[in-house]
Design a protein around this motif. Structure first.
Motif, mmCIF file in Angstrom:
data_model
loop_
_atom_site.group_PDB
_atom_site.id
_atom_site.type_symbol
_atom_site.label_atom_id
_atom_site.label_comp_id
_atom_site.label_asym_id
_atom_site.label_seq_id
_atom_site.Cartn_x
_atom_site.Cartn_y
_atom_site.Cartn_z
ATOM 1 N N THR A 20 -10.612 -41.389 75.528
ATOM 2 C CA THR A 20 -10.310 -40.883 74.211
ATOM 3 C C THR A 20 -8.941 -40.233 74.201
ATOM 4 O OG1 THR A 20 -11.415 -38.808 74.702
ATOM 5 C CG2 THR A 20 -12.716 -40.525 73.653
ATOM 6 N N ALA A 21 -8.392 -40.068 73.004
ATOM 7 C CA ALA A 21 -7.088 -39.439 72.871
ATOM 8 C C ALA A 21 -6.963 -38.864 71.478
ATOM 9 C CB ALA A 21 -5.972 -40.458 73.104
ATOM 10 N N SER A 22 -6.137 -37.828 71.366
ATOM 11 C CA SER A 22 -5.829 -37.295 70.045
ATOM 12 C C SER A 22 -4.754 -38.192 69.449
ATOM 13 C CB SER A 22 -5.352 -35.852 70.160
ATOM 14 O OG SER A 22 -4.986 -35.356 68.897
ATOM 15 N N ALA A 23 -5.171 -39.301 68.859
ATOM 16 C CA ALA A 23 -4.239 -40.356 68.478
ATOM 17 C C ALA A 23 -4.165 -40.508 66.970
ATOM 18 C CB ALA A 23 -4.656 -41.671 69.129
ATOM 19 N N ASP A 24 -3.113 -41.200 66.520
ATOM 20 C CA ASP A 24 -2.972 -41.532 65.113
ATOM 21 C C ASP A 24 -3.745 -42.812 64.808
ATOM 22 O OD1 ASP A 24 -0.903 -39.444 64.484
ATOM 23 O OD2 ASP A 24 0.150 -40.554 66.039
ATOM 24 N N LEU A 25 -3.799 -43.167 63.523
ATOM 25 C CA LEU A 25 -4.528 -44.342 63.078
ATOM 26 C C LEU A 25 -3.547 -45.407 62.581
ATOM 27 C CD1 LEU A 25 -7.355 -42.596 60.992
ATOM 28 C CD2 LEU A 25 -7.212 -42.936 63.474
ATOM 29 N N THR A 26 -3.972 -46.663 62.623
ATOM 30 C CA THR A 26 -3.182 -47.734 62.030
ATOM 31 C C THR A 26 -3.220 -47.622 60.510
ATOM 32 O OG1 THR A 26 -5.015 -49.284 61.820
ATOM 33 C CG2 THR A 26 -3.876 -49.224 63.947
ATOM 34 N N LEU A 27 -2.507 -48.481 59.834
ATOM 35 C CA LEU A 27 -2.516 -48.452 58.378
ATOM 36 C C LEU A 27 -3.872 -48.837 57.797
ATOM 37 C CD1 LEU A 27 -0.537 -51.475 56.859
ATOM 38 C CD2 LEU A 27 -1.661 -51.518 59.071
ATOM 39 N N GLY A 32 -4.492 -46.214 66.833
ATOM 40 C CA GLY A 32 -3.515 -47.142 67.365
ATOM 41 C C GLY A 32 -2.097 -46.839 66.957
ATOM 42 N N LEU A 33 -1.263 -47.848 67.073
ATOM 43 C CA LEU A 33 0.116 -47.826 66.619
ATOM 44 C C LEU A 33 0.125 -47.923 65.091
ATOM 45 C CD1 LEU A 33 1.277 -50.368 69.331
ATOM 46 C CD2 LEU A 33 1.805 -47.917 69.328
ATOM 47 N N PRO A 34 1.273 -47.807 64.441
ATOM 48 C CA PRO A 34 1.270 -47.903 62.979
ATOM 49 C C PRO A 34 0.648 -49.189 62.438
ATOM 50 C CG PRO A 34 3.339 -46.970 63.721
ATOM 51 C CD PRO A 34 2.597 -47.392 64.960
ATOM 52 N N LEU A 35 0.851 -50.337 63.109
ATOM 53 C CA LEU A 35 0.348 -51.613 62.605
ATOM 54 C C LEU A 35 -0.859 -52.134 63.372
ATOM 55 C CD1 LEU A 35 3.738 -53.508 62.025
ATOM 56 C CD2 LEU A 35 2.401 -52.200 60.360
ATOM 57 N N LEU A 174 0.333 -62.250 69.491
ATOM 58 C CA LEU A 174 0.411 -61.281 70.577
ATOM 59 C C LEU A 174 1.182 -60.061 70.090
ATOM 60 C CD1 LEU A 174 1.384 -63.611 73.567
ATOM 61 C CD2 LEU A 174 -0.872 -62.613 73.125
ATOM 62 N N TYR A 175 0.773 -58.872 70.550
ATOM 63 C CA TYR A 175 1.529 -57.680 70.176
ATOM 64 C C TYR A 175 1.608 -56.716 71.354
ATOM 65 C CZ TYR A 175 -2.953 -55.187 69.423
ATOM 66 O OH TYR A 175 -4.201 -54.619 69.560
ATOM 67 N N GLY A 176 2.653 -55.907 71.345
ATOM 68 C CA GLY A 176 2.844 -54.904 72.378
ATOM 69 C C GLY A 176 3.550 -53.697 71.802
ATOM 70 N N GLY A 177 3.380 -52.556 72.458
ATOM 71 C CA GLY A 177 4.021 -51.340 71.985
ATOM 72 C C GLY A 177 4.111 -50.299 73.068
ATOM 73 N N ALA A 178 4.875 -49.234 72.803
ATOM 74 C CA ALA A 178 5.048 -48.153 73.771
ATOM 75 C C ALA A 178 5.239 -46.831 73.037
ATOM 76 C CB ALA A 178 6.243 -48.423 74.672
ATOM 77 N N GLU A 196 6.686 -50.898 68.381
ATOM 78 C CA GLU A 196 5.777 -52.029 68.594
ATOM 79 C C GLU A 196 6.416 -53.296 68.031
ATOM 80 O OE1 GLU A 196 2.127 -52.150 66.198
ATOM 81 O OE2 GLU A 196 3.015 -50.616 64.885
ATOM 82 N N MET A 197 5.986 -54.443 68.575
ATOM 83 C CA MET A 197 6.467 -55.740 68.108
ATOM 84 C C MET A 197 5.339 -56.753 68.262
ATOM 85 S SD MET A 197 9.971 -57.747 69.164
ATOM 86 C CE MET A 197 10.936 -56.406 68.474
#
Length: 253
Positions: A20-27, A32-35, A174-178, A196-197
């Motif tokens: 688990t993580a204190s993370a943000d949400l996608t749209l 996850g990441l923004p997307l 495929l997608y990746g991010g950092a 991310e891309m």
């Protein structure tokens, strides 16, 4: 060790074991990441809520603005997310306006104690975002594995189906991010760079590959029971082929 200390240790260990993580949400509401979703989840026994605004660009004279209010909750290895969304299509074709619910589910396939690699699979639906149905498999890895991560990397494969103005698109990508914390680099522990891309996710003539670049502000060491974060930057969701500004405000309970 008193009871309060013991409780905090148990919660911390359980959180690391379940990934688990204190993370943000996608749209659309998944952690996850923004997307795109990641293999992380919101904090153990917690709920993450988020408000989103995104400028998705234009098609044929219609300018698409996306608004959403979402939440995500964790039950052991299962994350359930959802929310309400609205797409405003300002221009010649007002019938492209959409509003409705978003629903999502994510399951942690791999969560090994003291091993930072996490793998998760999930699926979701958004009526407002061009009636999108999607499924994905994603892995998340923190580097280095001991101590404060310098980079958290994500790599996933995803299937999307979109419906737009009578046309359908079915495509795998495929997608990746950092995520790169700026605490060690610039002495700014409250800030994180996120990028991310993704390969092309839609088959419409105007569609292009999605990406996002953003800065996250999350106060460190303040109000840990109710973490707050704000993320803003530039993105291209892919369907319209245009880029635009986005902003997200997230709060944990």
């Amino acid at each position: 060790m008193n009871r309060i200390t013991a409780t905090l240790v148990i919660v911390t260990v359980a959180t690391s074991m379940t990934g688990t993580a204190s993370a943000d949400l996608t749209l659309n509401g998944a952690v996850g990441l923004p997307l795109n979703p990641t293999a992380e989840k919101s904090g153990l026994l917690s709920v993450q809520a988020q408000a989103t605004y995104s400028d998705l660009g234009s098609i044929g004279g219609n300018d698409f603005k996306f608004y959403g209010a979402h939440g995500a909750a964790v039950l052991n290895r299962l994350e359930i997310s959802g929310g309400v969304e609205k797409m405003n299509a300002e221009g010649r074709f007002g019938n492209l306006d959409q509003a409705g619910l978003a629903l999502g589910v994510k399951y942690a396939l791999r969560a090994v104690p003291l091993v930072p690699l996490r793998v998760a699979a999930g699926a979701g639906y958004s009526r407002a975002l061009f009636r999108n149905t999607h499924a994905y498999l994603v892995a998340t890895q923190a580097f280095p594995s001991i101590g404060t991560p310098l980079v958290t990397a994500h790599l996933g494969v995803r299937y999307d189906r979109f419906k737009l103005n009578g046309g359908d698109s079915n495509r795998a990508s495929l997608y990746g991010g950092a995520e790169v914390p700026l605490g060690l680099l610039l002495g700014a522990p409250d800030l994180t760079l996120i990028g991310e891309m993704q390969s092309k996710n839609a088959g419409f003539s105007q569609s292009k590959f999605p990406y996002s670049a953003s800065l996250r502000y999350r106060p460190v060491g303040r109000h840990p029971a109710r973490p707050f974060s704000a993320r803003f930057g530039w993105q291209r969701q892919g369907v319209t082929g245009d880029s635009g500004f986005f902003a997200q405000v997230s709060f944990g309970f």
